[in-house]
Design a protein around this motif. Structure first.
Motif, mmCIF file in Angstrom:
data_model
loop_
_atom_site.group_PDB
_atom_site.id
_atom_site.type_symbol
_atom_site.label_atom_id
_atom_site.label_comp_id
_atom_site.label_asym_id
_atom_site.label_seq_id
_atom_site.Cartn_x
_atom_site.Cartn_y
_atom_site.Cartn_z
ATOM 1 N N GLN A 379 0.813 -1.214 0.000
ATOM 2 C CA GLN A 379 0.000 0.000 0.000
ATOM 3 C C GLN A 379 0.850 1.269 0.000
ATOM 4 O OE1 GLN A 379 -2.413 -0.555 3.483
ATOM 5 N NE2 GLN A 379 -3.735 -2.095 2.514
ATOM 6 N N HIS A 380 2.134 1.126 0.300
ATOM 7 C CA HIS A 380 3.016 2.292 0.357
ATOM 8 C C HIS A 380 3.199 2.895 -1.037
ATOM 9 C CE1 HIS A 380 6.044 4.773 2.374
ATOM 10 N NE2 HIS A 380 6.779 4.639 1.284
ATOM 11 N N SER A 381 3.403 4.205 -1.081
ATOM 12 C CA SER A 381 3.615 4.895 -2.354
ATOM 13 C C SER A 381 5.112 5.026 -2.623
ATOM 14 C CB SER A 381 2.965 6.284 -2.293
ATOM 15 O OG SER A 381 3.199 6.981 -3.492
ATOM 16 N N TYR A 382 5.573 4.515 -3.775
ATOM 17 C CA TYR A 382 6.983 4.521 -4.134
ATOM 18 C C TYR A 382 7.215 5.401 -5.359
ATOM 19 C CZ TYR A 382 6.843 0.225 -1.320
ATOM 20 O OH TYR A 382 6.644 -0.699 -0.319
ATOM 21 N N PRO A 383 8.394 5.989 -5.475
ATOM 22 C CA PRO A 383 8.708 6.747 -6.701
ATOM 23 C C PRO A 383 8.822 5.813 -7.896
ATOM 24 C CG PRO A 383 10.629 6.616 -5.261
ATOM 25 C CD PRO A 383 9.486 6.042 -4.489
ATOM 26 N N VAL A 448 16.902 2.371 -5.148
ATOM 27 C CA VAL A 448 16.869 1.174 -4.311
ATOM 28 C C VAL A 448 16.476 1.609 -2.900
ATOM 29 C CG1 VAL A 448 18.123 -0.814 -3.403
ATOM 30 C CG2 VAL A 448 18.622 0.035 -5.705
ATOM 31 N N VAL A 449 15.422 0.998 -2.366
ATOM 32 C CA VAL A 449 14.929 1.377 -1.042
ATOM 33 C C VAL A 449 14.811 0.124 -0.173
ATOM 34 C CG1 VAL A 449 13.648 3.318 -2.028
ATOM 35 C CG2 VAL A 449 12.471 1.139 -1.609
ATOM 36 N N SER A 450 14.738 0.361 1.122
ATOM 37 C CA SER A 450 14.530 -0.715 2.080
ATOM 38 C C SER A 450 13.661 -0.179 3.208
ATOM 39 C CB SER A 450 15.869 -1.219 2.623
ATOM 40 O OG SER A 450 15.660 -2.299 3.503
ATOM 41 N N PHE A 451 13.330 -1.054 4.156
ATOM 42 C CA PHE A 451 12.469 -0.667 5.277
ATOM 43 C C PHE A 451 13.257 -0.682 6.575
ATOM 44 C CE2 PHE A 451 9.652 -2.842 2.217
ATOM 45 C CZ PHE A 451 8.886 -1.738 1.846
ATOM 46 N N SER A 452 12.850 0.163 7.489
ATOM 47 C CA SER A 452 13.569 0.260 8.762
ATOM 48 C C SER A 452 13.528 -1.059 9.526
ATOM 49 C CB SER A 452 12.992 1.389 9.614
ATOM 50 O OG SER A 452 11.597 1.183 9.811
ATOM 51 N N ILE A 458 19.451 -6.704 6.693
ATOM 52 C CA ILE A 458 20.030 -6.596 5.348
ATOM 53 C C ILE A 458 21.477 -6.140 5.432
ATOM 54 C CG2 ILE A 458 19.886 -5.342 3.151
ATOM 55 C CD1 ILE A 458 16.829 -5.327 3.530
ATOM 56 N N GLU A 459 21.753 -5.201 6.313
ATOM 57 C CA GLU A 459 23.137 -4.726 6.470
ATOM 58 C C GLU A 459 24.057 -5.846 6.931
ATOM 59 O OE1 GLU A 459 22.457 0.031 7.421
ATOM 60 O OE2 GLU A 459 22.556 -1.399 9.075
ATOM 61 N N GLN A 460 23.554 -6.701 7.807
ATOM 62 C CA GLN A 460 24.364 -7.838 8.236
ATOM 63 C C GLN A 460 24.646 -8.776 7.062
ATOM 64 O OE1 GLN A 460 22.498 -10.866 10.622
ATOM 65 N NE2 GLN A 460 24.342 -11.202 11.844
ATOM 66 N N HIS A 469 25.604 2.646 0.554
ATOM 67 C CA HIS A 469 25.278 2.157 -0.796
ATOM 68 C C HIS A 469 24.153 2.984 -1.427
ATOM 69 C CE1 HIS A 469 27.844 -1.424 -0.709
ATOM 70 N NE2 HIS A 469 27.449 -1.609 0.539
ATOM 71 N N ALA A 470 23.857 4.139 -0.842
ATOM 72 C CA ALA A 470 22.829 5.044 -1.366
ATOM 73 C C ALA A 470 21.449 4.397 -1.425
ATOM 74 C CB ALA A 470 23.230 5.573 -2.749
ATOM 75 N N VAL A 471 21.162 3.555 -0.438
ATOM 76 C CA VAL A 471 19.852 2.925 -0.328
ATOM 77 C C VAL A 471 18.994 3.763 0.626
ATOM 78 C CG1 VAL A 471 18.574 0.880 0.401
ATOM 79 C CG2 VAL A 471 20.748 0.631 -0.803
ATOM 80 N N THR A 472 17.813 4.145 0.193
ATOM 81 C CA THR A 472 16.892 4.922 1.024
ATOM 82 C C THR A 472 16.163 3.992 1.984
ATOM 83 O OG1 THR A 472 16.567 6.504 -0.779
ATOM 84 C CG2 THR A 472 14.937 6.511 1.010
ATOM 85 N N ILE A 473 16.146 4.345 3.263
ATOM 86 C CA ILE A 473 15.447 3.543 4.264
ATOM 87 C C ILE A 473 14.089 4.181 4.561
ATOM 88 C CG2 ILE A 473 15.511 2.645 6.623
ATOM 89 C CD1 ILE A 473 18.551 2.603 6.412
ATOM 90 N N ILE A 474 13.039 3.403 4.391
ATOM 91 C CA ILE A 474 11.664 3.872 4.577
ATOM 92 C C ILE A 474 11.146 3.430 5.944
ATOM 93 C CG2 ILE A 474 9.288 3.670 3.712
ATOM 94 C CD1 ILE A 474 10.482 3.081 0.957
ATOM 95 N N GLN A 475 10.526 4.353 6.641
ATOM 96 C CA GLN A 475 9.886 4.040 7.911
ATOM 97 C C GLN A 475 8.409 3.764 7.656
ATOM 98 O OE1 GLN A 475 11.562 4.217 11.121
ATOM 99 N NE2 GLN A 475 9.734 3.106 11.759
ATOM 100 N N LEU A 476 7.995 2.516 7.840
ATOM 101 C CA LEU A 476 6.592 2.165 7.622
ATOM 102 C C LEU A 476 5.765 2.481 8.864
ATOM 103 C CD1 LEU A 476 6.642 -1.294 5.782
ATOM 104 C CD2 LEU A 476 6.082 0.936 4.832
ATOM 105 N N ASN A 477 4.534 2.886 8.641
ATOM 106 C CA ASN A 477 3.593 3.053 9.742
ATOM 107 C C ASN A 477 2.889 1.728 9.959
ATOM 108 O OD1 ASN A 477 4.095 5.827 10.052
ATOM 109 N ND2 ASN A 477 2.730 6.283 8.309
ATOM 110 N N GLU A 478 3.359 0.968 10.975
ATOM 111 C CA GLU A 478 2.790 -0.375 11.215
ATOM 112 C C GLU A 478 1.729 -0.283 12.317
ATOM 113 O OE1 GLU A 478 5.566 -3.770 10.531
ATOM 114 O OE2 GLU A 478 7.012 -2.287 11.254
#
Length: 478
Positions: A379-383, A448-452, A458-460, A469-478
């Motif tokens: 449901q999240h909006s992505y570029p 390239v994006v990932s979630f908090s 993923i980093e591990q 690595h210029a990856v955007t981290i998204i904070q989801l509203n859970e």
């Protein structure tokens, strides 16, 4: 004759009649909240669901993960395509109830059998594994049957049951050693031992025939070795994980009581070991063998579930009723409250007092979170032109009508499977990308994006910072 360590204990007939009608509904009720709550928090449960659906659709065996769990994968293929998670979870609960019945038959001459029945039923690992789509409890049921038949010296039935147990979960062939000790009554009947061994190994080979026919034996060995190498840990980390996860398989309170029992009753243990009593020798062998296996692969506490059976069986031979009640209280309490000594703020964690929900309550919350994320991520909006590293595999993509598998380059060159929205758009979802794959995708003009919630994991896995690595981290509203 069956080797028993306690004299028959007379009980009130009404007490016997009341126990099972009260006990069984309580066990079922304690599992019921999980029946309609997904396949399980462990990704392996969803891998089984995916393999089962594939086997049903194609008629061709597909491994859920190596080395393969063929009997459970085939069993699941008869259920999951028609019902999803709820029926497979209920069937696992039924297997758990059957395991408890066999456990009682093994213990029925012990004056402690009711305590030990409660101890197993509500121990955290048995509790959560008897309410999900995993093979642990199914394999345990047949391992218990093997022990039951072995003590009665039914060599062929003991071997058959153990072979089936290993067909559900191959590592449970380790139980062949304690089964042989029981069936041979300490090497007094070699012929029965050879029969049990031959039937167990033959049944396992038959169960694995579809695996080897599909992948080829050499390729199967290589793929199994690759998976073992990817999941292995070494040096001090292995020791740390072994010690921590061994204690937290049963909980600190139960671990302290169990250790105290072994110390306080050391003289009785030595005496029984000198007498070579089959049950105590067999149970000690089981504890040691599963302990060694877990030291080599200290990955998931559930690997110790068979070892817990042997530990309870061993302690029953020497302990008093009061200490067994304390042990049971420790096991049950750990299902509800976890007095943790590690703060799990990162994949590796750090020492800190961290009292939180016990294993069973945590499993329920993890499944609920899993379900929310399946909805929220889509449901999240992505570029435009975005690749989403989810940190989730089949638990996100299995039975998800919104998604279609990527079948063109560069997506097919990725190590992990990737997906896109079935109705179009240049948005892709993948569990993980390697650093080189991140660079390659970005060079093609993708964000390239990932979630908090999954960024630390993923980093591990990639061995570096996502922001580097210029990856955007998204904070989801859970």
């Amino acid at each position: 004759m069956e080797q028993m360590e306690h004299l028959p204990h007379p009980e009130n007939g009404n007490s016997q009649k009341l126990f099972w009608p009260l006990f069984l509904p309580l066990v079922v009720a304690s599992r019921a909240p999980f029946f309609f709550n997904g396949f399980g928090s462990d990704e392996d449960a969803w891998r089984i669901a995916r393999a089962a659906a594939s086997i049903h659709a194609t008629g061709v065996y597909e491994v859920s993960r190596f080395p393969g769990y063929p009997l459970y994968e085939y069993l699941s293929s008869l259920v999951i395509p028609f019902s999803g998670a709820w029926l497979s979870n209920i069937l696992t609960c039924c297997a758990g109830l059957a395991a408890l019945f066999v456990w009682q038959r093994i213990l029925h001459r012990s004056s402690h059998w009711k305590i030990l029945l409660v101890a197993l039923a509500f121990s955290p690992l048995f509790w959560i594994n008897s309410s999900c789509t995993l093979e642990h409890v199914w394999s345990l049921l047949f391992m218990l049957l093997a022990l039951f038949f072995a003590e009665r010296h039914f060599a062929l039935l003991a071997g058959l049951a153990l072979g089936v147990s290993a067909g559900f979960r191959p590592t449970n062939l380790l139980a062949l050693v304690p089964v042989l000790i029981l069936v041979m009554n300490n090497s007094l009947n070699l012929r029965k031992g050879l029969t049990t061994m031959a039937v167990a190994v033959g049944t396992l080979l038959l169960a694995f025939f579809p695996v080897w026919s599909h992948y080829g034996f050499v390729a199967w060995l290589s793929l199994t070795g690759d998976q073992a190498a990817r999941t292995s840990v070494h040096g001090i980390e292995r020791l740390q994980l072994f010690l921590y996860r061994s204690v937290y398989a049963i909980g600190p309170a139960a671990a302290i009581v169990a250790t105290s029992i072994l110390f306080v009753y050391r003289k009785q243990i030595r005496d029984k070991m000198r007498l070579m009593e089959p049950r105590i020798i067999a149970s000690a062998a089981g504890v040691v063998l599963y302990g060694i296996l877990f030291f080599l692969f200290p990955l998931e506490a559930s690997y110790l579930l068979p070892g817990i059976i042997f530990l309870l069986l061993f302690i029953d031979q020497v302990s008093s009723r009061k200490t067994l009640i304390l042990l049971t209280a420790g096991l049950v309490s750990f299902s509800i409250v976890n007095p943790d000594v590690v703060k799990h703020a990162s994949p590796r964690g750090k020492p800190a007092i961290n009292i939180h929900a016990g294993v069973v309550l945590q499993e329920y919350e993890m499944r609920a979170t899993q379900s929310r994320r399946r909805s929220t991520i889509f449901q999240h909006s992505y570029p435009p032109s975005t690749v989403v590293m989810t940190g989730m595999e089949e638990s996100l993509t299995f039975d998800q009508p919104l998604l279609a598998r990527d079948t063109e380059k560069p997506w097919t060159s990725l190590q992990e499977k990737s997906y896109h929205f079935a109705d179009g758009g240049d948005l892709h979802f993948v569990q993980l990308l390697s650093p080189d794959e991140i660079s390659m995708i970005q060079a093609r003009g993708y964000h390239v994006v990932s979630f908090s919630f999954s960024s630390r994991y993923i980093e591990q896995q990639i061995g570096g910072s996502l922001t580097d690595h210029a990856v955007t981290i998204i904070q989801l509203n859970e």
